[in-house]
Motif scaffolding. Structure first.
Motif, PDB file in Angstrom:
ATOM      1  N   GLU A 172     -20.767  42.768 -88.645  1.00 15.43           N
ATOM      2  CA  GLU A 172     -21.889  42.592 -87.711  1.00 15.43           C
ATOM      3  C   GLU A 172     -21.923  41.178 -87.137  1.00 15.43           C
ATOM      4  O   GLU A 172     -22.326  40.981 -85.983  1.00 15.43           O
ATOM      5  CB  GLU A 172     -23.200  42.939 -88.419  1.00 15.43           C
ATOM      6  CG  GLU A 172     -23.321  44.425 -88.732  1.00 15.43           C
ATOM      7  CD  GLU A 172     -24.564  44.774 -89.525  1.00 15.43           C
ATOM      8  OE1 GLU A 172     -24.931  45.955 -89.561  1.00 15.43           O
ATOM      9  OE2 GLU A 172     -25.182  43.857 -90.123  1.00 15.43           O
ATOM     10  N   ILE A 173     -21.505  40.188 -87.924  1.00 15.86           N
ATOM     11  CA  ILE A 173     -21.430  38.817 -87.413  1.00 15.86           C
ATOM     12  C   ILE A 173     -20.277  38.698 -86.418  1.00 15.86           C
ATOM     13  O   ILE A 173     -20.417  38.107 -85.352  1.00 15.86           O
ATOM     14  CB  ILE A 173     -21.255  37.818 -88.575  1.00 15.86           C
ATOM     15  CG1 ILE A 173     -22.515  37.776 -89.439  1.00 15.86           C
ATOM     16  CG2 ILE A 173     -20.941  36.416 -88.036  1.00 15.86           C
ATOM     17  CD1 ILE A 173     -22.356  37.009 -90.743  1.00 15.86           C
ATOM     18  N   GLN A 174     -19.141  39.289 -86.761  1.00 18.06           N
ATOM     19  CA  GLN A 174     -17.974  39.209 -85.873  1.00 18.06           C
ATOM     20  C   GLN A 174     -18.223  39.883 -84.531  1.00 18.06           C
ATOM     21  O   GLN A 174     -17.778  39.397 -83.489  1.00 18.06           O
ATOM     22  CB  GLN A 174     -16.755  39.842 -86.556  1.00 18.06           C
ATOM     23  CG  GLN A 174     -16.185  39.027 -87.702  1.00 18.06           C
ATOM     24  CD  GLN A 174     -15.037  39.747 -88.377  1.00 18.06           C
ATOM     25  OE1 GLN A 174     -15.066  40.961 -88.556  1.00 18.06           O
ATOM     26  NE2 GLN A 174     -14.009  38.997 -88.745  1.00 18.06           N
ATOM     27  N   THR A 175     -18.908  41.012 -84.554  1.00 15.93           N
ATOM     28  CA  THR A 175     -19.126  41.765 -83.317  1.00 15.93           C
ATOM     29  C   THR A 175     -20.332  41.278 -82.526  1.00 15.93           C
ATOM     30  O   THR A 175     -20.522  41.674 -81.382  1.00 15.93           O
ATOM     31  CB  THR A 175     -19.316  43.261 -83.621  1.00 15.93           C
ATOM     32  OG1 THR A 175     -20.468  43.432 -84.476  1.00 15.93           O
ATOM     33  CG2 THR A 175     -18.080  43.843 -84.295  1.00 15.93           C
ATOM     34  N   GLY A 176     -21.150  40.426 -83.141  1.00 16.51           N
ATOM     35  CA  GLY A 176     -22.326  39.921 -82.450  1.00 16.51           C
ATOM     36  C   GLY A 176     -23.570  40.747 -82.681  1.00 16.51           C
ATOM     37  O   GLY A 176     -24.639  40.433 -82.135  1.00 16.51           O
ATOM     38  N   ALA A 177     -23.449  41.822 -83.488  1.00 19.11           N
ATOM     39  CA  ALA A 177     -24.642  42.605 -83.811  1.00 19.11           C
ATOM     40  C   ALA A 177     -25.658  41.738 -84.554  1.00 19.11           C
ATOM     41  O   ALA A 177     -26.874  41.919 -84.419  1.00 19.11           O
ATOM     42  CB  ALA A 177     -24.271  43.823 -84.660  1.00 19.11           C
ATOM     43  N   PHE A 194     -19.672  31.559 -92.294  1.00 22.07           N
ATOM     44  CA  PHE A 194     -20.301  32.530 -91.403  1.00 22.07           C
ATOM     45  C   PHE A 194     -21.824  32.484 -91.467  1.00 22.07           C
ATOM     46  O   PHE A 194     -22.497  32.925 -90.526  1.00 22.07           O
ATOM     47  CB  PHE A 194     -19.818  33.949 -91.721  1.00 22.07           C
ATOM     48  CG  PHE A 194     -18.397  34.197 -91.301  1.00 22.07           C
ATOM     49  CD1 PHE A 194     -18.084  34.427 -89.969  1.00 22.07           C
ATOM     50  CD2 PHE A 194     -17.371  34.176 -92.228  1.00 22.07           C
ATOM     51  CE1 PHE A 194     -16.776  34.642 -89.576  1.00 22.07           C
ATOM     52  CE2 PHE A 194     -16.060  34.391 -91.847  1.00 22.07           C
ATOM     53  CZ  PHE A 194     -15.759  34.620 -90.509  1.00 22.07           C
ATOM     54  N   VAL A 195     -22.374  32.012 -92.564  1.00 20.36           N
ATOM     55  CA  VAL A 195     -23.826  31.854 -92.689  1.00 20.36           C
ATOM     56  C   VAL A 195     -24.127  30.482 -93.259  1.00 20.36           C
ATOM     57  O   VAL A 195     -23.265  29.860 -93.889  1.00 20.36           O
ATOM     58  CB  VAL A 195     -24.467  32.952 -93.582  1.00 20.36           C
ATOM     59  CG1 VAL A 195     -24.144  34.348 -93.055  1.00 20.36           C
ATOM     60  CG2 VAL A 195     -24.017  32.805 -95.034  1.00 20.36           C
ATOM     61  N   VAL A 196     -25.342  30.011 -93.022  1.00 19.28           N
ATOM     62  CA  VAL A 196     -25.774  28.713 -93.540  1.00 19.28           C
ATOM     63  C   VAL A 196     -27.176  28.844 -94.102  1.00 19.28           C
ATOM     64  O   VAL A 196     -27.949  29.722 -93.704  1.00 19.28           O
ATOM     65  CB  VAL A 196     -25.751  27.613 -92.448  1.00 19.28           C
ATOM     66  CG1 VAL A 196     -24.330  27.330 -91.994  1.00 19.28           C
ATOM     67  CG2 VAL A 196     -26.619  28.012 -91.262  1.00 19.28           C
ATOM     68  N   THR A 228     -31.560  32.129 -95.126  1.00 22.82           N
ATOM     69  CA  THR A 228     -30.149  32.151 -94.740  1.00 22.82           C
ATOM     70  C   THR A 228     -30.050  32.688 -93.324  1.00 22.82           C
ATOM     71  O   THR A 228     -30.672  33.708 -92.993  1.00 22.82           O
ATOM     72  CB  THR A 228     -29.328  33.051 -95.684  1.00 22.82           C
ATOM     73  OG1 THR A 228     -29.475  32.586 -97.029  1.00 22.82           O
ATOM     74  CG2 THR A 228     -27.865  33.036 -95.305  1.00 22.82           C
ATOM     75  N   VAL A 229     -29.269  32.010 -92.479  1.00 23.68           N
ATOM     76  CA  VAL A 229     -29.115  32.457 -91.093  1.00 23.68           C
ATOM     77  C   VAL A 229     -27.630  32.534 -90.747  1.00 23.68           C
ATOM     78  O   VAL A 229     -26.785  31.894 -91.380  1.00 23.68           O
ATOM     79  CB  VAL A 229     -29.829  31.518 -90.092  1.00 23.68           C
ATOM     80  CG1 VAL A 229     -31.316  31.434 -90.406  1.00 23.68           C
ATOM     81  CG2 VAL A 229     -29.191  30.129 -90.094  1.00 23.68           C
ATOM     82  N   VAL A 230     -27.318  33.306 -89.717  1.00 27.00           N
ATOM     83  CA  VAL A 230     -25.946  33.386 -89.210  1.00 27.00           C
ATOM     84  C   VAL A 230     -25.589  32.051 -88.573  1.00 27.00           C
ATOM     85  O   VAL A 230     -26.351  31.507 -87.771  1.00 27.00           O
ATOM     86  CB  VAL A 230     -25.807  34.524 -88.184  1.00 27.00           C
ATOM     87  CG1 VAL A 230     -24.391  34.532 -87.587  1.00 27.00           C
ATOM     88  CG2 VAL A 230     -26.124  35.870 -88.834  1.00 27.00           C
TER      89      VAL A 230
END
Length: 230
Positions: free
Chosen positions: A20-25, A60-62, A69-71
């Motif tokens: 979902e992070i890679q695809t922008g979802a 990928f998250v911080v 926690t956020v993307v």
């Protein structure tokens, strides 16, 4: 049994969130609240936390705060840094592949890339793009197998995982994909012939051109002369 079940839950959560992070979802800045995400994924909060720790270790998250926690965001400077690392790793990898790889495997890949570059309409048709990226994945896997170096292969996989996200940010450019296919044909052919110097130089040129295309697509500036071809 519980340990195995937890491991499965961790892997599932990691895989879903990464995709979902890679695809922008899940876009940059999206909050990954433990209660909501664990309920959505159908797992407890413990495996979710483990998945988030793994995603955090990979960038990928911080953590915005101890409980939030956020993307992670990704900008032009991140992309430049990623390509700086990518250049060093991939040039080293293709040199090793040229010395240790199976010539027949890379000859077949070179032929497939050449076909993709010359097909009509080929890569001008968006329907063909998924197949081309699958060919890129096959090439990456072949290089990873050929280098016979688990540490280098692991580093390459991490970089390529981030590149999936970068590709989603950039718009597919059919003309660039055709050129890229030709560049990959040259690299794969050089590996097949055992020409390590040509494989490394062709990789350098390919990555320089890829970076220019990506930065142009997202509205960034061109690479500086230090990032260019020799």
């Amino acid at each position: 049994m519980n340990i195995g079940g937890r491991t499965t839950a961790v892997e599932r959560a990691y895989a879903v969130l990464l995709d979902e992070i890679q695809t922008g979802a899940l876009p940059a800045g999206a909050v990954l609240a433990e209660v909501e995400q664990s309920a959505r994924l159908g797992i407890s909060r413990t495996p979710l936390r483990e998945a988030l720790v793994r995603l955090g270790s990979e960038g990928f998250v911080v953590q915005q705060s101890p409980r939030v926690t956020v993307v992670a965001g990704i900008d032009e400077n991140d992309i430049r840094s990623l390509f700086e690392l990518r250049r060093g790793l991939e040039e080293l990898a293709v040199r090793a592949a040229a010395e240790r790889g199976d010539a027949a495997v890379f000859t077949a890949l070179a032929e497939s890339f050449s076909a993709a570059a010359t097909a009509n309409p080929g890569l001008a048709d968006p329907a063909e793009h998924a197949g081309y990226y699958a060919l890129i994945s096959a090439y990456d896997a072949a290089v990873g197998d050929a280098i016979r170096n688990d540490y280098l292969a692991s580093a390459l996989r991490t970089v390529h995982t981030h590149l999936v996200r970068v590709r989603q940010l950039a718009k597919d450019n059919p003309e660039r994909l055709v050129v890229s296919a030709g560049e990959h044909a040259l690299i794969a052919g050089a590996i097949a012939e055992g020409d390590a110097a040509l494989a490394a130089h062709a990789t350098h040129v390919h990555l320089h051109n890829a970076l220019i295309s990506i930065l142009s697509s997202i509205g960034g500036s061109s690479p500086t002369h230090t990032e260019g071809t020799p």
